[in-house]
Design a protein around this motif. Structure first.
Motif, mmCIF file in Angstrom:
data_model
loop_
_atom_site.group_PDB
_atom_site.id
_atom_site.type_symbol
_atom_site.label_atom_id
_atom_site.label_comp_id
_atom_site.label_asym_id
_atom_site.label_seq_id
_atom_site.Cartn_x
_atom_site.Cartn_y
_atom_site.Cartn_z
ATOM 1 N N GLN A 181 0.837 -1.194 0.000
ATOM 2 C CA GLN A 181 0.000 0.000 0.000
ATOM 3 C C GLN A 181 0.874 1.246 0.000
ATOM 4 O OE1 GLN A 181 -3.320 0.366 2.877
ATOM 5 N NE2 GLN A 181 -2.477 2.365 3.409
ATOM 6 N N LYS A 206 -3.224 4.978 -2.808
ATOM 7 C CA LYS A 206 -4.243 5.871 -2.273
ATOM 8 C C LYS A 206 -4.068 7.282 -2.833
ATOM 9 C CE LYS A 206 -5.732 3.870 2.089
ATOM 10 N NZ LYS A 206 -6.036 4.221 3.494
ATOM 11 N N CYS A 234 -7.287 3.754 -5.045
ATOM 12 C CA CYS A 234 -8.123 3.837 -3.844
ATOM 13 C C CYS A 234 -8.453 5.288 -3.507
ATOM 14 C CB CYS A 234 -7.427 3.168 -2.654
ATOM 15 S SG CYS A 234 -8.434 3.120 -1.153
ATOM 16 N N GLU A 235 -9.738 5.600 -3.537
ATOM 17 C CA GLU A 235 -10.238 6.904 -3.090
ATOM 18 C C GLU A 235 -10.453 6.843 -1.584
ATOM 19 O OE1 GLU A 235 -11.663 10.427 -2.190
ATOM 20 O OE2 GLU A 235 -10.813 9.986 -4.177
ATOM 21 N N ARG A 236 -9.860 7.811 -0.842
ATOM 22 C CA ARG A 236 -9.930 7.772 0.620
ATOM 23 C C ARG A 236 -10.345 9.094 1.250
ATOM 24 N NH1 ARG A 236 -7.124 11.456 3.097
ATOM 25 N NH2 ARG A 236 -6.254 10.118 4.718
ATOM 26 N N PHE A 249 -15.436 12.577 1.697
ATOM 27 C CA PHE A 249 -15.305 11.444 0.787
ATOM 28 C C PHE A 249 -15.807 11.850 -0.594
ATOM 29 C CE2 PHE A 249 -16.696 7.529 -1.264
ATOM 30 C CZ PHE A 249 -15.515 6.829 -1.198
ATOM 31 N N ASP A 268 -12.060 3.719 0.458
ATOM 32 C CA ASP A 268 -11.731 3.612 1.879
ATOM 33 C C ASP A 268 -12.671 4.531 2.656
ATOM 34 O OD1 ASP A 268 -10.733 3.823 4.443
ATOM 35 O OD2 ASP A 268 -8.677 4.283 3.861
ATOM 36 N N SER A 270 -13.440 4.418 5.772
ATOM 37 C CA SER A 270 -12.960 4.684 7.134
ATOM 38 C C SER A 270 -12.279 6.045 7.188
ATOM 39 C CB SER A 270 -11.992 3.582 7.581
ATOM 40 O OG SER A 270 -12.621 2.317 7.576
ATOM 41 N N HIS A 271 -11.305 6.263 6.298
ATOM 42 C CA HIS A 271 -10.646 7.567 6.231
ATOM 43 C C HIS A 271 -11.535 8.592 5.524
ATOM 44 C CE1 HIS A 271 -7.074 5.093 7.107
ATOM 45 N NE2 HIS A 271 -6.599 6.205 7.644
ATOM 46 N N GLY A 272 -12.408 8.107 4.659
ATOM 47 C CA GLY A 272 -13.259 9.014 3.895
ATOM 48 C C GLY A 272 -14.117 9.908 4.762
#
Length: 337
Positions: A181, A206, A234-236, A249, A268, A270-272
């Motif tokens: 990652q 990311k 990955c969109e975060r 997000f 993602d 969670s971070h979004g």
């Protein structure tokens, strides 16, 4: 423009093709992946494609208007599927990656692995090198944690996703990792992008908190450009003026990335959003928008997690997200057929 040769091509064919293109005053780069042999033309006055088709060994010629070439959706027939072991990510498959923000202990990993297996989730995430805003925060267990992580993952038949933070870590980590990652803070660390690309392992890239879509895809190009086509975007979430939640997000990015690139797009949540009570809803929204997979933080005891506790799901919440995501993906697939 991309000049696609028959794969595999002999060294002699490569030399002849390169000489042909150089004679046309074109600057090009040779990119060889496990599945293709390509010349990426990046400078010069490109002639009529019919002239390029006379190139030795040519299979096809693709005109591409995007500045990023290899990750562009303009030259692939359909979207790509990236396999991590037997786990596919792409238009015909939806999968999830779940686990703690940080690897903390064997007991923690055991509990998470048992839950994932019970839910049919085959990939586990967890950080052993942690980029933290404060130098005084927990920054990971390092290689000791990775050895522990690998042992538990093997015991339960799971594939590992973990973050690499610098080039010097790659050689020690590579034998024990299934997916590297690249975190948001390293999206534009170009030396690191090329180095993980050369590892040959799949790379989950990311988007940075302030990165544009164009910049994001150019960074993916760095990885593909060294011969690694196994890239998961990955969109975060991005940083905006809004302070009610950790990030904003960008659900638009899910659909937009799928239209601009052939690579799989993960989300993602969670971070979004950064707030536990909203992670399930945001995750389902990402699936509805077209995400090919989710990356989610879970923990047996989120309130005692050493990092990201406010956005980490309890197992019962994770189970709801898993079931809901599968239903949303099935509905989306039926609507598209």
């Amino acid at each position: 423009m991309i000049v696609q040769l028959h794969h595999p091509s002999t060294p002699e064919t490569l030399r002849e093709a390169e000489a042909f293109l150089l004679a046309l005053n074109l600057k090009c780069r040779t990119v060889i992946t496990p599945d293709s042999t390509l010349f990426v033309i990046y400078a010069g006055q490109v002639p009529d494609p019919r002239r390029i088709r006379q190139c030795p060994g040519v299979k096809d010629v693709h005109r591409i208007s995007d500045d990023f070439k290899l990750v562009s959706g303009q030259w692939k027939q359909g979207r790509s599927t990236v396999h991590v072991g037997k786990v596919p990510f792409g238009p015909e498959a939806f999968n999830m990656i779940m686990g703690p923000c940080s690897v903390e202990s064997e007991q923690q990993l055991e509990a998470v692995a048992q839950f994932l297996v019970s839910q049919g989730v085959r990939m586990i995430r967890g950080g052993v090198f942690k980029p933290r805003s404060s130098p005084y925060s927990f920054r990971g267990m390092g290689l000791e944690g990775l050895n522990l992580f690998r042992g538990v993952a093997d015991q339960y038949g799971l594939s590992i996703v973990t973050e690499v933070m610098e080039v010097a870590q790659i050689d020690a980590m590579a034998p024990k990792v299934d997916v590297f990652q690249i975190g948001a803070r390293n999206m534009q660390n170009f030396n690191l992008l090329e180095a993980v690309g050369k590892s040959g392992l799949p790379v989950l890239l990311k988007r940075s908190m302030s990165g544009t879509i164009e910049e994001f895809l150019q960074c993916a190009e760095y990885i593909y450009n060294v011969g690694n086509e196994r890239i998961l975007l990955c969109e975060r979430g991005i940083r905006t003026f809004e302070g009610a939640y950790r990030n904003t997000f960008d659900v638009n990015a899910i659909s937009y990335l799928r239209s601009r690139s052939h690579l799989p797009v993960l989300a993602d949540p969670s971070h979004g959003v950064g707030l536990r009570r909203h992670v399930v809803d945001i995750g389902l929204g990402a699936v509805a928008a077209g995400a090919d997979g989710l990356l989610v933080e879970i923990h047996p005891h989120p309130d005692s997690a050493v990092s990201d506790r406010d956005q980490t799901l309890y197992f019962d919440q994770a189970a709801r997200l898993i079931e809901g995501s599968r239903q949303f993906w099935a509905l989306r697939s039926n609507m598209a057929s």
